[in-house]
Design an enzyme around this catalytic site. Structure first.
Site, PDB file in Angstrom:
ATOM      1  N   HIS A 120       0.837  -1.207   0.000  1.00 27.88           N
ATOM      2  CA  HIS A 120       0.000   0.000   0.000  1.00 27.88           C
ATOM      3  C   HIS A 120       0.869   1.253   0.000  1.00 27.88           C
ATOM      4  CE1 HIS A 120      -2.235   3.290   2.003  1.00 27.88           C
ATOM      5  NE2 HIS A 120      -3.226   2.843   1.253  1.00 27.88           N
ATOM      6  N   CYS A 172      -4.084  -1.634 -15.874  1.00 22.70           N
ATOM      7  CA  CYS A 172      -3.962  -0.542 -14.906  1.00 22.70           C
ATOM      8  C   CYS A 172      -3.243  -0.948 -13.626  1.00 22.70           C
ATOM      9  CB  CYS A 172      -5.333   0.032 -14.567  1.00 22.70           C
ATOM     10  SG  CYS A 172      -6.466  -1.174 -13.837  1.00 22.70           S
TER      11      CYS A 172
END
Length: 880
Positions: A460, A836
């Site tokens: 993250h 993506c």
């Protein structure tokens, strides 16, 4: 066995520049310069085949090699008029140098002045009438041969040399006398005998030992590490170049130096380099003497001191650059005012120099735009986009982790997003965490850089930092945080909150204190070469963006749209997160709807801002994807605040949090599953998106280009269900606004089952977007947040060739993508295709996406220039 020895010199060459694989870079260059009739020392190249034979046959030479070597020396003696090992006439001394097929500067070994002994030294002194020079050459030979062939530590020679100078009260090498050199040489000989029990005086024995030493250096530690770092194959082997010595240490009319045909720092078109009078090549490399510039406005330049030689060097440099059609790095020696070129090779350069030179050469009609683009290393563009550390100052790091997001940042250490927000008003801050979560987003946003103890290149922290263009270092296992004491521990070093550190997200290094930084530049030449890339490439480049700032940066870097707007990122704004938590915790649908209605105008404004900036460029909005627990409070203080705001007992908050706990949330209640089970969430988002489109059309005359995307599909029934919900809301809004909306509907393909079921899924949508992060996770069964714990070992043991979250696995994940494309296109010929994930900004992966005929890739804003160059290179390489 094939021919092992190729000649070059004044009488031409057996080889040429195309024979790089067998002659090595240096040997092929020497052969080509021979064919160009340039002044080079005569010699021969022993091919890379000898190296490969040597290692395959227990470090032995082929049977006839010694005979071939003696014949080569005899031919060299005839060409030069000198005799190898002669004690009566002008002796032939040799240089023995490595020469890999790929440039590996300084990684392997060289021996100069080979063929020396007492008698040869005397003969050399008699032949040139300069005993000081002959002794200096002998001293150099003993040092290089001793350190390279006999593995005597080089600092022992240096100590002897310096001690004699101190005892004689001599501080400059140029003041050394014959008598002092004789004493130094005697001590050098004693050092040889101490380590090797003998002094090797036979020139042929010296030569054979030197050849073996160069071959052994192919597998020395520094060469192995360099090859690993630069992805150079172990199988190439090294060639060996043996040449007559030419001497830059004969006196004031002799010199040695290095020249670049253009500036390696800026690309400026002028000769650049340095030289030393009365020196040999290692004097420049060792740094024991300060070299002088080739060109300068003072009397210490070569241009002023040796004008005729300078003129010849300038002409040769021009000829070499025009021949090779690239900037050259040239090594040269001047012996009694005669210039010799020792080597030419394509010069290494900074990113800005590479771009400037490529553009200049196109304008000079030396190369095409395609050739110019192929000269650019896409990853090197990071130098232009991010602040970086000035390593020329000689810095020592305190720790090292994974280089998760490029750039360098200095700031005070903070351990919580709250402190980051509070202190960022007056200081630059580095947010230091075990790992980050979406809840940390505000703290990350205000931080200059992010450092996490855990996590990998696609954690993250890494993904968000790259999207924000912020430096980030992850997986720093040699650091630890003591949360109670609020300290960061690096070995014996204790860093408190408020202490200053510097992180380098390009190398993964961490430094104590403030380091010198170099600011980024983005020139007109950079913009021009990126425009050329867009002209050539067929693969469009979009951005992953969900804020106005992201969108503006993306447009600045040339994005052709937004390929992924992660709508959930908008929820983490401090004005929205309480409403999101209220919506999640709400005990009934009425209270959830109430919270959603409060969120609706805020989401509408978010989407309006994004559409307004993009001005009819495509904007691909992904509906809410992550599991809801990511939005919920983790600290007791936040839980109490939530209970108070909802007027609920704290026990009920704990009860709801416990009920929502998932063992494996990334494979749990997230993505389209949320939209199906809690349709009111997606309905609110859809209303916000289409209301934003209508209001921009009516009030600001701005037309939007919406692509609406459903995440985490595994079953065509999921698409059908959500498609029904979406069109129900859109039709109701069309009636409300008396306006016909235009948009395309797509889905993420990020689960193996979705790829396999793509024929059915494609009938229901207009486009696929491959979410390669989750597709890699679910194909491998590896969490991208936990891979750092074993990835280094897997890479070292060659279980993985590369990090599968950085470079797309073409055999597994890539095959799933190809299956999805083939099956999807079979039922929907007009299906559009994009990617993506993090791979969409990786040059190697982009080449795969081009080959797979995707329409676009979408990457973080600061990867866009890299992706644009890589997309053009993929088209050029594949020729379609």
């Amino acid at each position: 066995m094939n021919k092992l020895i190729y000649y070059f010199g004044n009488n031409g060459s057996d080889g040429n520049a195309s024979m790089n694989n067998i002659l090595g870079n240096k040997g092929a260059g020497l052969a080509e310069m021979s064919n160009l009739k340039l002044p080079i020392p005569n010699g021969f190249t022993i091919t890379t085949e000898l190296c490969n034979y040597f290692y395959k046959h227990n470090n032995n030479f082929p049977k006839n090699f010694q005979n071939e070597l003696q014949q080569a020396i005899s031919k060299l003696e005839v060409t030069t008029g000198k005799i190898f090992g002669s004690t009566t006439s002008n002796p032939l001394l040799l240089s023995v140098r490595s020469g890999s097929t790929v440039s590996m500067p300084g990684m392997m070994d060289t021996i100069l002045n080979l063929g020396m002994n007492n008698e040869v030294c005397n003969a050399l002194a008699d032949a040139c009438g300069n005993k000081l020079f002959a002794l200096d050459s002998y001293r150099r030979f003993l040092e290089m041969y001793g350190s390279t062939v006999l593995s005597i530590p080089s600092d022992l020679f240096e100590q002897i040399y310096e001690n004699h100078k101190i005892q004689a009260d001599i501080y400059k090498d140029s003041d050394i006398t014959v008598e002092l050199l004789e004493k130094i040489i005697d001590d050098f000989k004693r050092l040889h005998i101490k380590y090797d029990k003998q002094l090797i005086n036979d020139p042929y024995e010296q030569l054979e030992s030197a050849i073996k030493a160069v071959l052994y250096s192919w597998k020395n530690n520094r060469a192995i590490i360099y090859r690993k770092l630069n992805n150079i194959s172990e199988d190439f082997g090294t060639a060996i170049n043996i040449q007559e010595m030419v001497f830059g240490n004969l006196g004031k009319t002799s010199a040695t130096g290095v020249a670049f045909t253009r500036s390696p720092s800026t690309g400026e078109k002028k000769l650049f380099g340095e030289f030393l009078i009365n020196a040999q090549g290692e004097d420049i490399v060792s740094g024991t003497r300060t070299p002088m510039p080739i060109i300068a406005n003072d009397s210490n330049s070569m241009q002023a001191m040796m004008p005729e030689v300078f003129k010849e060097l300038s002409q040769i440099a021009k000829k070499l650059e025009e021949h090779y059609l690239d900037m050259q790095d040239i090594e040269f020696t001047i012996e009694n005012n005669k210039l010799y070129i020792l080597q030419t090779r394509t010069a290494k350069r900074t990113a800005i120099a590479a771009i400037n030179i490529a553009v200049q050469m196109v304008k000079e009609k030396l190369i095409s735009k395609e050739q110019a683009l192929m000269r650019i290393d896409p990853e090197s563009l990071n130098q232009l986009l991010h602040t970086r550390i000035d390593y020329s100052k000689g810095l020592t790091s305190i720790a090292e982790g994974l280089p998760a997001s490029p750039g360098a940042a200095t700031g005070i250490v903070v351990f919580s997003p709250y402190d980051a927000e509070k202190l960022s008003h007056h200081h630059k801050v580095i947010l230091v965490r075990h790992d980050t979560s979406p809840e940390d987003i505000n703290g990350m946003h205000v931080s200059s850089g992010i450092l996490t103890i855990r996590g990998g290149m696609t954690s993250h922290a890494a993904v968000v930092a790259r999207g924000m263009g912020k430096p980030c270092v992850c997986g720093t296992n040699n650091l630890s945080i003591d949360e109670q004491k609020q300290i960061l521990i690096a070995g014996d070093i204790v860093i408190k909150q408020g202490d200053i550190i510097t992180i380098d997200g390009g190398s993964g290094k961490i430094f104590l204190g403030e380091m010198p930084l170099i600011q980024p530049t983005f020139s007109e030449e950079s913009k021009l070469i990126l425009d050329w890339a867009d002209e050539i490439s067929s693969l469009k480049v979009r951005a992953n963006a969900e804020t106005v700032n992201d969108a503006l940066v993306s447009i600045k870097f040339g994005a052709q749209g937004i390929g992924l707007c992660r709508s959930e990122h908008m929820f983490f704004d401090k004005n929205k997160i309480p409403l999101v938590r209220e919506m999640i915790i709400a005990p009934d649908i009425e209270r959830r709807q109430c919270a959603l209605q409060k969120l609706l105008p805020l989401q509408t404004e978010d989407f309006k801002s994004l559409f307004r900036v993009m001005k009819n460029k495509p904007v691909n909005i992904r509906l809410l994807d992550p599991p809801l627990h990511e939005f919920l409070p983790t600290t007791e203080e936040d839980k109490k605040n939530l209970a108070n705001s909802l007027n609920l007992p704290l026990s009920m908050i704990h009860q709801r949090l416990h009920a929502m706990h998932e063992v494996n949330p990334m494979l749990g209640h997230r993505g389209c599953r949320l939209g199906i089970c809690l349709p009111e969430i997606y309905q609110m988002q859809i209303e916000a998106i289409f209301t934003a489109i209508f209001e921009l059309h009516k009030k600001e005359h701005i037309e939007s280009n919406l692509e609406l995307m459903i995440p985490l599909i595994s079953n065509v029934a999921e698409i059908k269900k959500l498609k029904m919900y979406i069109y129900e809301v859109v039709q109701e809004l069309e009636q409300r606004y008396s306006y016909k909306f235009s948009f395309t509907l797509g889905t993420m393909i990020e689960l193996p089952r979705a790829a396999l079921e793509s024929k059915k899924i494609a009938k229901e949508v207009d486009y696929f977007s491959f979410g390669t992060n989750d597709l890699t996770q679910t194909t491998y069964g590896i969490s991208r947040d936990d891979i750092a714990s074993f990835l280094p070992y897997y890479l070292e043991e060659k279980i993985f060739e590369s990090d599968p979250f950085t470079t797309l696995d073409e055999e597994g994940v890539g095959e799933l993508i190809e299956i999805a494309i083939k099956r999807g296109k079979s039922s929907n010929a007009n299906l559009k295709l994009g990617a993506c994930g993090e791979h969409a900004g990786n040059p190697t992966s982009i080449a795969f996406f081009h080959k797979a005929n995707l329409n676009y890739v979408s990457c973080s804003p600061y990867r866009i220039p890299i992706a644009r160059i890589a997309a053009a290179q993929a088209k050029i390489k594949q020729g379609s």
